[in-house]
Design an enzyme around this catalytic site. Structure first.
Site, short mmCIF file in Angstrom:
data_model
loop_
_atom_site.label_atom_id
_atom_site.label_comp_id
_atom_site.label_asym_id
_atom_site.label_seq_id
_atom_site.Cartn_x
_atom_site.Cartn_y
_atom_site.Cartn_z
N GLY A 61 0.85 -1.19 0.00
CA GLY A 61 0.00 0.00 0.00
C GLY A 61 0.88 1.24 0.00
N PRO A 62 1.77 1.35 0.97
CA PRO A 62 2.78 2.41 0.90
C PRO A 62 3.63 2.13 -0.36
CG PRO A 62 2.65 1.49 3.12
CD PRO A 62 1.88 0.57 2.22
N ASP A 75 2.24 3.24 -11.57
CA ASP A 75 3.09 4.41 -11.79
C ASP A 75 3.57 5.00 -10.47
OD1 ASP A 75 0.95 6.50 -11.07
OD2 ASP A 75 0.00 5.42 -12.71
N GLY A 76 2.72 4.93 -9.45
CA GLY A 76 3.12 5.44 -8.14
C GLY A 76 4.32 4.67 -7.59
N ILE A 83 -2.87 7.33 -15.45
CA ILE A 83 -3.66 8.21 -14.57
C ILE A 83 -3.11 8.15 -13.16
CG2 ILE A 83 -5.97 8.66 -13.60
CD1 ILE A 83 -5.95 9.04 -16.57
N ARG A 98 29.54 -1.41 18.11
CA ARG A 98 29.49 -1.83 16.70
C ARG A 98 30.52 -2.92 16.43
NH1 ARG A 98 33.02 2.27 12.90
NH2 ARG A 98 34.31 3.13 14.55
N GLU A 134 19.49 3.06 1.67
CA GLU A 134 18.97 2.59 2.95
C GLU A 134 17.53 2.13 2.84
OE1 GLU A 134 20.13 5.67 2.42
OE2 GLU A 134 22.13 5.61 3.32
N PHE A 139 20.53 7.64 9.67
CA PHE A 139 19.92 7.34 8.38
C PHE A 139 18.78 6.32 8.48
CE2 PHE A 139 24.30 8.69 6.77
CZ PHE A 139 23.89 10.01 6.68
N HIS A 159 24.98 13.95 10.86
CA HIS A 159 25.31 12.54 11.06
C HIS A 159 25.13 12.10 12.51
CE1 HIS A 159 26.72 12.98 7.02
NE2 HIS A 159 27.20 11.75 6.97
#
Lengths: 675, 675
Positions: free
Chosen positions: A120-121, A161-162, A193, A361, A415, A441, A477
């Protein structure tokens, strides 16, 4: 049946789909009739002549995937599912878009049998399909043997098209071309359309040229009502195995209705009168709501049988495969169930408190690489930040066309596509996917994170560089609002571990989670905490725990997450000198803690201790829940700045002195309030 | 000077830029030397031979715009600004990436003279440039007269492979092509290297073909060190006025350094040894840090004089224009100052409480159209949802190529590009831009919203369909976490008006705001409130106010926003019957309220009233700040569902009965606690 009769029957089937969709929208007095009317022929041809699926078993692992990326056309999909024999009765169609129905406004994964992805999105479905096709590539490489193509299926989607205007699709299309995902076949419902009028208002690009630039095969169908032309196009698309294919089908939005080719039939019911005229156009009895002619049922019964036979054939193949490659077959079964092998947790590293400080990390990278061998279906990568995110699986090639054994995915600086592809990989099944970027991000991929939470996929997002500690790269950042913004998403588990061992525990939670997890990790080094005798796996899994206590009840509780836990400990030492007793609560995850029983929460944050200070290098929003009215925060309620990280922490009040001072203020105020 | 001497001097200038950048990164021990080394020639050619700007007056309205979309190459930009004579002394270059310096890690608008946009998050600069070029088109259409091209400038940007991989750039490029923004000239630093290695790992698309598909002119420069080829390419790009131009320049990342063409020179200092070797390569004295040869200064002095002369010439043109077109000239001046005309607020509509219920999105549309005539530089549109967002300015054409008087922007299904283009329009100056979509899709444009907040641009975002009230479209279209997520962004003013008149007041705030505003509007109709004698302009501008009070202090305060204010009023009537007195606080904006003096906040939320219930159809996160420990919320801490909106509200507890019941619970608990 003569070819002519066959053509007539096909047309009758197409019109049945069309009018079921129209009736659904009319009954709901809400929905999108235009797409189903225009795209029913292409969907019909795909579903009856090509799609290999078994409606009686939507979980068959080698089924073709079909995604309605233009999710607003859900009535089309529900009509197809119903006719094809999925467990979606007519009553569900009549109940379109109603409370507690199986037929929501946009397709929802996990709710309706046969729906492969929530869509949908716009652009999400397009991109999840690329993830699914990549999962297929990986599993085929892993399991297929000469004569035994255990995994060998296509990924189809209907896109609008979207979908093609959304940037995420550009990202995904470029990557699909680079990776040579030839088993992608997307049908573009090119109706000209959009909601504001002709697509020419905003979209005059040459779509065909653009997709060729991405390395796709592009095929055109000039008349979307020409079933044979559609079949030929799909056949050609399937024939090209080195490139993804886009079939551009010229259709008419709202075909056959009085509102054809106008935006008016996109997002609202046709209305009684136009519905009647539409039924008339298709030779339908106007009074016949939800009408399915018997011969249409018969036609779809055949399709259903073909599907059943296809899976039976595959099951036989699998049995034969199992006889020869028993271990592989067992692995295959375990992967599709999503179960890790016995004893995988033994492989998790432990960091001795004597270890040199390391960034979370880096600890995360160590976990990934320690697990790589034991969880061989753990695959993922980064949006071009692998060296920074520490997401690379050492010693394994890149995943993609012709690279055997590949497990590292180079998503590129994309991302958003990464997020949706991770979701698609998870939806496909058989793999445990992850994707990494800088926390700041996460904004670029937020719609995909939301969908992961909505779908409850086991998507793992690795977000490093988690605060002003990023330093010199500056406010663009340095995340400040992102922890709060992620915590706001229902169903997303956000974990910000305080050291290497909490990071190990966080990964364990993520891998066992029945939904998506966001791991929030530092750039800067942190000491390894001495957690004493605590079971960190359990403590982190509970979301918060008392890392350091005192005799009896403390004067102040310092609650901290991630790198700030160390600051809290430093402040505690300072406060101890002044006779102020403290508890340090490490709270890596709000969501996990909030899900604990009341008595556990009371153990960690006793109601009687009102003097509480939360320390987190992010916005204070939401912390009041844990600190209470008399508590406070040391937080970052502004954007960061470019400077060395230590300097910023200092200037922003993240020092033991300031934390101790704030703690004493709060203690004094709490005492005064209680008096 | 002989052509040969000229070439030598040019080369000396290029190398000066290169080595200034290298020295900055070395001094900071942090930064990105690779891009400046590779891209210095193209930047030099552009800045000295083409860019029309006056370093002594960075605000000259008709200057060419230059955006370093690849913001990590900031050292390149600072070197150029310094040499060109902007107010950026050598000391600032030495202070690169340090606390309180003018030279942050990524360029920051408003901080460093000559920086046109904050960049670094990839794709944003590319897209803001498209917004700037559109502003130029609009202003040129409005003001230029034969012989008087008051606004006639180019928009240049330096873009990287990362910019081109990001989806937002695809959106913006497609729209720029559709709109025929011929005065866009973008230089693509095509160095073939990304952080994870060769761009071939993730980016094998044919960029030239792709941009041609978007309707761009594409020009190639095979050798990024060939200054004449670069000049020729820029000349050709400027010559094409109907299409935007992309100049693809083959460069070498880290040119001249021992780490040339490797990812190793992208994001970290070269180090002492490699720096020395690089200086050697360029014939630089190794000991000369931040060295600018005298002849280079002289060369840039000439450029500076050219810039001063260019503005003088323009000022003369403007004076002559003013003599003939006085009113237009005054309008031009007012627009560039950003001042509205006197008495514009008189044009704001007022809705009588007797008016039929209307959605706040409709009220917003009425405001826009009432103001259209009075604020003729108010321009904007929607991401293909104008009929739903009510963002269309009736009677005005679409803005774009060859459409005189156009003010409506058809952004297409491109929320992210819309957000950044609105920022670019605002940065350009002269216009008041807005952009609309559904609130749930604010996620798609979040990085742009964040940048607006960071840059403090007057970007106005119109977000309609603001809750589960969206109804049948279901959870993919129903925002629940978005209010919280937007409120988390520092510097963004979020306003959720409760009715038509609060919507008018909200627009007034937005138009006068010194930063971005997000207007949060309903899909469903709402009655017009009877605000009694309240000055709503003032009340809304203060963020919260007592909409309904009682004699003395209330038992309970019901705090609500948007559509839930009406629910609070209904619950109040119910509670009154039971003898429970209430205040209703309408709180359209947390940020505005938090900025009020303590005594005003105390008037609205007296500390002594602990029984407070917040009612908002969104996640409860953050509400504790206003309700306190003894308060509570009626909120939506889960995803929505597909069903008629009224039904969902009911099932989720948004009924007068439930709100009244919760209020009584809270009152009882608060009484018990105080005892």
């Amino acid at each position: 049946m003569s070819p002519d009769d066959q053509r007539k029957l096909d047309q009758l089937c197409v019109n049945t789909i069309r009018l079921l969709a129209v009736d659904m929208v009319e009954a709901a007095r809400s929905g999108h009739p235009g797409l189903p009317l225009g795209a029913a022929p292409l969907a019909f041809v795909l579903w009856t002549r090509f799609l290999r699926h078994n409606p009686e078993n939507p979980a068959w692992p080698n089924r073709d995937r079909f995604i309605l990326s233009a999710g607003h056309g859900s009535a089309l999909l529900y009509a197809l599912l119903h006719l094809s024999g999925y467990d979606l009765p007519l009553a569900a169609l009549r109940d379109f878009r109603q409370w507690d129905s199986l037929t929501p406004g946009h397709p929802e994964y996990g709710l309706t049998p046969g729906v492969e992805a929530t869509s949908g999105p716009l652009g999400q479905g397009f991109t999840m399909g690329v993830g699914m096709a990549l999962a297929e590539t990986f599993l085929a490489q892993r399991f297929n043997r000469p004569g035994y193509d255990l995994i060998d299926h296509y990924t189809y989607a209907l896109v609008s098209d979207g979908d093609l205007m959304e940037g995420i699709s550009s990202e995904a299309a470029s990557l699909a071309g680079t990776l040579g995902l030839g088993k992608i076949v997307y049908l573009y419902d090119d109706n000209g359309i959009s909601i504001e009028g002709s697509t020419d208002l905003a979209f005059t690009e040459d779509v065909s040229l653009r997709f060729q630039a991405y390395g796709w095969q592009v095929i055109r169908v000039a008349d979307g009502n020409d079933l044979d032309a559609l079949a030929k196009a799909i056949t050609n698309a399937r024939g090209e195995k080195e490139k993804p294919s886009l079939i551009m089908v010229k259709t008419n939005l709202g075909y056959g209705s009085p509102k054809q080719d106008s935006a008016a039939c996109h997002g609202e019911p046709l209305g009684r009168e136009a519905t009647n005229k539409t039924k008339e156009f298709f030779g339908w009895p106007p009074e016949a709501d939800f009408h399915v002619p018997d011969e249409v049922w018969e036609r779809f019964r055949q399709v259903r049988e073909k599907g059943r036979a296809a899976q039976e054939q595959w099951q036989n193949l699998f049995s034969a495969y199992k006889a020869i490659h028993q271990a592989d077959a067992e692995t295959f079964d375990r992967w599709r169930r999503g179960d890790p092998p016995d004893g995988w947790t033994e492989a998790l590293p432990f960091f001795d408190p004597g270890t040199a400080p390391l960034a979370t990390r880096s600890a995360s990278g160590r976990v990934l690489n320690a697990l790589a061998e034991h969880l061989p279906n753990l695959i993922g990568g980064s949006a071009d930040l692998a060296p920074s995110n520490k997401t690379y699986l050492e010693g394994y090639p890149a995943l993609g066309q012709g690279r055997a054994g590949g497990r590292n995915i180079h998503f590129g600086v994309r991302e958003h596509a990464m997020g949706a592809m991770v979701n698609g990989l998870a939806l496909h099944g058989g793999v445990i996917p992850y994707g990494g970027t800088f926390l700041v991000f996460s904004d670029y991929m937020r719609p995909a994170i939301r969908l992961a939470a909505l779908m409850k996929t086991r998507s793992i997002f690795v977000f490093t560089h988690d605060s002003i500690g990023v330093g010199e790269d500056g406010p663009t950042h340095q995340p400040v609002e992102h922890l709060a913004a992620l915590r706001a998403i229902p169903g997303l588990t956000v974990i910000r571990p305080a050291d290497a061992n909490e990071t190990v525990a966080a990964w364990r939670v993520a891998l066992q989670n029945q939904g998506p997890t966001a791991l929030i990790l530092t750039r800067q080094n942190l000491p390894v905490l001495d957690a004493g005798g605590l079971n960190l796996f359990e403590s982190v899994a509970r979301g918060a725990y008392v890392l350091a206590d005192c005799k009896g009840q403390p004067d102040v509780i310092l609650i901290a997450t991630g790198s700030e836990v160390h600051l809290a400990l430093a402040a505690r030492r300072r406060l101890a000198v002044e006779g102020v007793t403290t508890w340090i609560v490490s709270m890596p995850s709000w969501e996990l803690f909030a899900a604990q029983p009341v008595d556990y929460r009371e153990q960690v944050l006793p109601a009687r201790v009102k003097a509480r200070l939360a320390i987190e290098a992010g916005v204070s929003m939401g912390w009041r829940r844990w600190t209470g009215d008399l508590g406070g925060t040391v937080s970052v309620d502004r954007f960061g700045v470019s400077a060395p990280g230590e300097r910023i922490f200092k200037e922003f009040g993240f020092t033991p002195e300031n934390v101790a001072a704030r703690a004493k203020e709060i203690l004094a105020a709490a005492k005064a309030a209680v008096k």
